[in-house]
Write a protein that holds these residues in place. Structure first.
Motif, PDB file in Angstrom:
ATOM      1  N   GLY A  72       0.787  -1.226   0.000  1.00  0.00           N
ATOM      2  CA  GLY A  72       0.000   0.000   0.000  1.00  0.00           C
ATOM      3  C   GLY A  72       0.816   1.271   0.000  1.00  0.00           C
ATOM      4  O   GLY A  72       0.367   2.286   0.538  1.00  0.00           O
ATOM      5  N   ILE A  73       2.011   1.241  -0.575  1.00  0.00           N
ATOM      6  CA  ILE A  73       2.838   2.451  -0.681  1.00  0.00           C
ATOM      7  C   ILE A  73       2.490   3.116  -2.002  1.00  0.00           C
ATOM      8  O   ILE A  73       2.960   2.714  -3.062  1.00  0.00           O
ATOM      9  CB  ILE A  73       4.336   2.107  -0.606  1.00  0.00           C
ATOM     10  CG1 ILE A  73       4.638   1.327   0.679  1.00  0.00           C
ATOM     11  CG2 ILE A  73       5.180   3.370  -0.663  1.00  0.00           C
ATOM     12  CD1 ILE A  73       6.069   0.847   0.789  1.00  0.00           C
ATOM     13  N   ARG A  74       1.672   4.137  -1.968  1.00  0.00           N
ATOM     14  CA  ARG A  74       1.106   4.719  -3.176  1.00  0.00           C
ATOM     15  C   ARG A  74       2.063   5.669  -3.881  1.00  0.00           C
ATOM     16  O   ARG A  74       2.040   5.810  -5.090  1.00  0.00           O
ATOM     17  CB  ARG A  74      -0.188   5.473  -2.817  1.00  0.00           C
ATOM     18  CG  ARG A  74      -1.231   4.613  -2.135  1.00  0.00           C
ATOM     19  CD  ARG A  74      -1.896   3.657  -3.106  1.00  0.00           C
ATOM     20  NE  ARG A  74      -2.601   4.370  -4.139  1.00  0.00           N
ATOM     21  CZ  ARG A  74      -2.341   4.279  -5.429  1.00  0.00           C
ATOM     22  NH1 ARG A  74      -1.375   3.486  -5.856  1.00  0.00           N
ATOM     23  NH2 ARG A  74      -3.028   4.965  -6.305  1.00  0.00           N
ATOM     24  N   SER A  75       2.911   6.341  -3.139  1.00  0.00           N
ATOM     25  CA  SER A  75       3.829   7.320  -3.726  1.00  0.00           C
ATOM     26  C   SER A  75       5.128   6.646  -4.120  1.00  0.00           C
ATOM     27  O   SER A  75       5.752   5.937  -3.308  1.00  0.00           O
ATOM     28  CB  SER A  75       4.103   8.448  -2.718  1.00  0.00           C
ATOM     29  OG  SER A  75       5.160   9.269  -3.157  1.00  0.00           O
ATOM     30  N   GLU A  76       5.575   6.859  -5.341  1.00  0.00           N
ATOM     31  CA  GLU A  76       6.836   6.281  -5.789  1.00  0.00           C
ATOM     32  C   GLU A  76       8.027   6.975  -5.142  1.00  0.00           C
ATOM     33  O   GLU A  76       9.079   6.362  -4.938  1.00  0.00           O
ATOM     34  CB  GLU A  76       6.923   6.358  -7.312  1.00  0.00           C
ATOM     35  CG  GLU A  76       5.946   5.392  -7.988  1.00  0.00           C
ATOM     36  CD  GLU A  76       5.757   5.660  -9.460  1.00  0.00           C
ATOM     37  OE1 GLU A  76       6.321   6.676  -9.941  1.00  0.00           O
ATOM     38  OE2 GLU A  76       5.034   4.898 -10.126  1.00  0.00           O
ATOM     39  N   ARG A  77       7.870   8.222  -4.814  1.00  0.00           N
ATOM     40  CA  ARG A  77       8.932   8.912  -4.080  1.00  0.00           C
ATOM     41  C   ARG A  77       9.105   8.282  -2.689  1.00  0.00           C
ATOM     42  O   ARG A  77      10.223   8.042  -2.232  1.00  0.00           O
ATOM     43  CB  ARG A  77       8.600  10.403  -3.950  1.00  0.00           C
ATOM     44  CG  ARG A  77       9.729  11.244  -3.368  1.00  0.00           C
ATOM     45  CD  ARG A  77       9.235  12.661  -3.133  1.00  0.00           C
ATOM     46  NE  ARG A  77       8.848  13.314  -4.375  1.00  0.00           N
ATOM     47  CZ  ARG A  77       9.678  14.044  -5.127  1.00  0.00           C
ATOM     48  NH1 ARG A  77      10.939  14.189  -4.769  1.00  0.00           N
ATOM     49  NH2 ARG A  77       9.241  14.592  -6.235  1.00  0.00           N
ATOM     50  N   PHE A 107      10.589   5.550 -12.721  1.00  0.00           N
ATOM     51  CA  PHE A 107       9.354   4.796 -12.920  1.00  0.00           C
ATOM     52  C   PHE A 107       8.463   5.465 -13.965  1.00  0.00           C
ATOM     53  O   PHE A 107       7.900   4.798 -14.831  1.00  0.00           O
ATOM     54  CB  PHE A 107       8.610   4.665 -11.591  1.00  0.00           C
ATOM     55  CG  PHE A 107       9.326   3.824 -10.576  1.00  0.00           C
ATOM     56  CD1 PHE A 107       9.218   2.453 -10.601  1.00  0.00           C
ATOM     57  CD2 PHE A 107      10.120   4.406  -9.606  1.00  0.00           C
ATOM     58  CE1 PHE A 107       9.872   1.655  -9.667  1.00  0.00           C
ATOM     59  CE2 PHE A 107      10.782   3.629  -8.671  1.00  0.00           C
ATOM     60  CZ  PHE A 107      10.662   2.260  -8.703  1.00  0.00           C
ATOM     61  N   SER A 108       8.327   6.776 -13.882  1.00  0.00           N
ATOM     62  CA  SER A 108       7.494   7.492 -14.853  1.00  0.00           C
ATOM     63  C   SER A 108       8.069   7.391 -16.252  1.00  0.00           C
ATOM     64  O   SER A 108       7.335   7.198 -17.235  1.00  0.00           O
ATOM     65  CB  SER A 108       7.351   8.959 -14.438  1.00  0.00           C
ATOM     66  OG  SER A 108       6.755   9.081 -13.172  1.00  0.00           O
ATOM     67  N   LYS A 109       9.375   7.517 -16.349  1.00  0.00           N
ATOM     68  CA  LYS A 109      10.023   7.467 -17.659  1.00  0.00           C
ATOM     69  C   LYS A 109       9.794   6.116 -18.330  1.00  0.00           C
ATOM     70  O   LYS A 109       9.458   6.042 -19.525  1.00  0.00           O
ATOM     71  CB  LYS A 109      11.525   7.731 -17.490  1.00  0.00           C
ATOM     72  CG  LYS A 109      12.298   7.756 -18.788  1.00  0.00           C
ATOM     73  CD  LYS A 109      11.920   8.939 -19.653  1.00  0.00           C
ATOM     74  CE  LYS A 109      12.787   9.004 -20.899  1.00  0.00           C
ATOM     75  NZ  LYS A 109      12.391  10.115 -21.802  1.00  0.00           N
ATOM     76  N   LEU A 426      -2.365   8.283 -11.406  1.00  0.00           N
ATOM     77  CA  LEU A 426      -2.091   8.496 -12.822  1.00  0.00           C
ATOM     78  C   LEU A 426      -3.368   8.887 -13.546  1.00  0.00           C
ATOM     79  O   LEU A 426      -4.472   8.531 -13.127  1.00  0.00           O
ATOM     80  CB  LEU A 426      -1.501   7.219 -13.436  1.00  0.00           C
ATOM     81  CG  LEU A 426      -0.286   6.639 -12.705  1.00  0.00           C
ATOM     82  CD1 LEU A 426       0.174   5.372 -13.391  1.00  0.00           C
ATOM     83  CD2 LEU A 426       0.839   7.656 -12.629  1.00  0.00           C
ATOM     84  N   ARG A 427      -3.214   9.583 -14.651  1.00  0.00           N
ATOM     85  CA  ARG A 427      -4.365  10.088 -15.398  1.00  0.00           C
ATOM     86  C   ARG A 427      -4.501   9.373 -16.740  1.00  0.00           C
ATOM     87  O   ARG A 427      -3.544   8.831 -17.282  1.00  0.00           O
ATOM     88  CB  ARG A 427      -4.230  11.596 -15.624  1.00  0.00           C
ATOM     89  CG  ARG A 427      -4.238  12.417 -14.342  1.00  0.00           C
ATOM     90  CD  ARG A 427      -4.030  13.890 -14.627  1.00  0.00           C
ATOM     91  NE  ARG A 427      -4.114  14.693 -13.403  1.00  0.00           N
ATOM     92  CZ  ARG A 427      -3.908  16.010 -13.354  1.00  0.00           C
ATOM     93  NH1 ARG A 427      -3.628  16.673 -14.466  1.00  0.00           N
ATOM     94  NH2 ARG A 427      -4.001  16.640 -12.203  1.00  0.00           N
ATOM     95  N   GLY A 428      -5.714   9.441 -17.266  1.00  0.00           N
ATOM     96  CA  GLY A 428      -5.975   8.880 -18.574  1.00  0.00           C
ATOM     97  C   GLY A 428      -6.284   7.394 -18.524  1.00  0.00           C
ATOM     98  O   GLY A 428      -6.068   6.721 -17.508  1.00  0.00           O
ATOM     99  N   PRO A 429      -6.810   6.838 -19.618  1.00  0.00           N
ATOM    100  CA  PRO A 429      -7.120   5.399 -19.678  1.00  0.00           C
ATOM    101  C   PRO A 429      -5.902   4.522 -19.452  1.00  0.00           C
ATOM    102  O   PRO A 429      -5.984   3.509 -18.755  1.00  0.00           O
ATOM    103  CB  PRO A 429      -7.685   5.221 -21.099  1.00  0.00           C
ATOM    104  CG  PRO A 429      -8.180   6.580 -21.491  1.00  0.00           C
ATOM    105  CD  PRO A 429      -7.253   7.548 -20.835  1.00  0.00           C
ATOM    106  N   CYS A 430      -4.752   4.908 -20.029  1.00  0.00           N
ATOM    107  CA  CYS A 430      -3.533   4.116 -19.826  1.00  0.00           C
ATOM    108  C   CYS A 430      -3.078   4.182 -18.374  1.00  0.00           C
ATOM    109  O   CYS A 430      -2.604   3.195 -17.817  1.00  0.00           O
ATOM    110  CB  CYS A 430      -2.424   4.604 -20.757  1.00  0.00           C
ATOM    111  SG  CYS A 430      -2.735   4.313 -22.513  1.00  0.00           S
TER     112      CYS A 430
END
Length: 461
Positions: A72-77, A107-109, A426-430
């Motif tokens: 349950g660690i939601r933030s990647e930072r 992770f985002s990249k 995160l946003r969007g369908p993807c």
């Protein structure tokens, strides 16, 4: 006597082993036995350059993501900070004490690039499902489907009403990634193509999300997380992100059933769902695939004035007619037409009517049609499939299925309360799929770890 004050002193050499400091009953020890990432490099080989500086090991990134979703660690930072401090996380990620933790931006990249291009997260999820099948946790005989609303990363203050929203004014070149994804999915059934209903509000930053509300709750922007589970042990066999509208959620069921059939050769004997999936076309699709629909039928033919409803009339399929409780026939046609264009079409709604003089002389007219000369009944196109579902509802197996359906509700409760996925980052369908897939993967891995815990080894003296 009080002992001397202890002061930390740096030592030149340490004899330290991560293996000795991780408890034998730690959850990650059981999880690690079921995490097989040996095929990741081959899966991503075409998405890496053959020249240049070596990149971060993709297996490390996936292991860190699994730790985040399992605990349950939601933030990647924050995930990077916890992996730096927690010895168990380092052990699971194959990191030594001196190894550096990747930056959170990595992770985002990778997610916006090679992970999405290669569909790595779905590949990882399907690998976990295959392991559950190999361990005997999935029989494929009884499956249940449901959807849950997950709050989107969108704000009501940064949205427009359906009168103000103009899709033609969007500059595609300058639009954010989530908006471009929304434009790409306009023709997909999962994101609104099946429904002509326009949302009351549309978010500028996350337009694919749906303005909706739960029962007796405030409205918010959300996506629907659709689960298809095997009811033997509550294993998630497929997951799909859709817009939060009934047509999209029902349509995703067909997508998931077709996918598990093609991927794992799973074809259930029965499908368990709630009333939202009890429409005529959906039931007809299931019956034609020889899947027993353990689903309540959406039926609006009942009457509130106490008179006989359509359920009180017996359907005679051989003669294409209804039989009323008094034994009289209600027919669609009472003559044979030589012109085929004047006969029954077999599409849409068929109307069946009794003879006027029969109804006028009937002793039960006040219970049947007090305000009409003769009784009329309509029959929808998919009424045969609806009759199949009604017959199943009278069986003992249906009562068992009603209890089994709670397993998918429990998975959603675990997803939101334990894993902390009550709101998307995160946003969007993807972006929605990128969060739903690892979360379902984590639930399946935790299920394996719970049923098959790591063997306990005696501690060294």
């Amino acid at each position: 006597m009080m002992g001397p004050r202890r002061e930390a002193q740096a030592a030149l050499f340490y004899e330290f082993s991560l293996e000795d400091h991780i408890p034998q009953d730690h959850l990650l020890r059981s999880i690690d036995r079921f995490v097989d990432l040996s095929c990741i490099r081959a899966h991503l080989a075409d998405f890496y350059s053959h020249t240049g500086r070596p990149s971060i090991d993709p297996e490390l990134l996936i292991r860190m993501l699994l730790v985040g979703y399992c605990f349950g660690i939601r933030s990647e930072r924050r995930l990077c900070e916890e992996a730096h401090l927690n010895l168990a996380y380092r052990w699971f990620c194959r990191l030594d004490l001196n190894d550096r933790i990747p930056d959170h931006s990595t992770f985002s990249k990778n997610r916006h690039g090679r992970f999405r291009d290669s569909e790595l997260l779905r590949h990882l999820f399907e690998t976990t499902v295959a392991r559950c099948i190999a361990e005997g946790l999935v029989s494929g005989q009884r499956m249940a489907v449901d959807a849950s609303l997950i709050e989107a990363d969108a704000n009501r203050q940064f949205s427009a009403s359906k009168e103000e929203w103009d899709i033609n004014r969007i500059d595609v070149a300058a639009a954010p990634r989530a908006v471009r994804e929304y434009l790409d999915t306009l023709d997909e059934a999962a994101f609104g193509a099946d429904s002509e209903v326009q949302p009351k509000f549309t978010s500028f930053s996350n337009p694919a999300s749906q303005w909706t509300a739960t029962r007796k709750g405030p409205a918010f922007f959300s996506y629907s997380d659709n689960y298809l589970i095997d009811t033997d042990h509550g294993v998630v066999v497929d997951v799909e992100a859709t817009r939060s509208i009934r047509q999209a959620e029902v349509g995703s069921t067909k997508t998931m059933l077709n996918r598990v059939k093609d991927k794992f050769d799973l074809d259930p004997e029965r499908l368990i769902a709630d009333t939202a999936y009890g429409s005529g076309p959906m039931l007809d699709w299931l019956v034609k695939r020889k899947i027993a629909p353990h689903i309540p039928v959406i039926d609006k033919a009942g009457r509130t004035d106490g008179t006989w409803s359509r359920a009180d009339f017996e359907w005679d399929a051989d003669n294409n007619q209804y039989i009323c409780p008094e034994g009289e026939a209600l027919k669609q046609f009472r003559r044979n037409y030589s012109d085929p264009n004047r006969g029954p079409t077999g599409k849409g709604v068929a109307k069946y009517q009794a003879l006027k003089h029969t109804c006028q002389a009937c002793p039960s007219k006040m219970k049947c049609s007090p305000n009409a000369d003769a009784r009329k009944i309509t029959r929808e196109e998919h009424e045969d499939a609806r009759d199949v579902a009604r017959a199943i509802r009278k069986t003992k197996q249906y009562k068992v299925s009603s209890k089994l359906r709670l397993k998918v509700e429990m998975l959603f409760a675990h997803l939101k309360r334990i894993l902390g996925l009550g709101r998307l980052r995160l946003r969007g369908p993807c972006g929605a799929n990128d969060e739903f897939l690892p979360a379902a993967t984590a639930q399946n891995i935790r299920k394996l770890a719970k049923i098959f815990p790591a063997p306990q080894q005696p501690r060294k003296a």
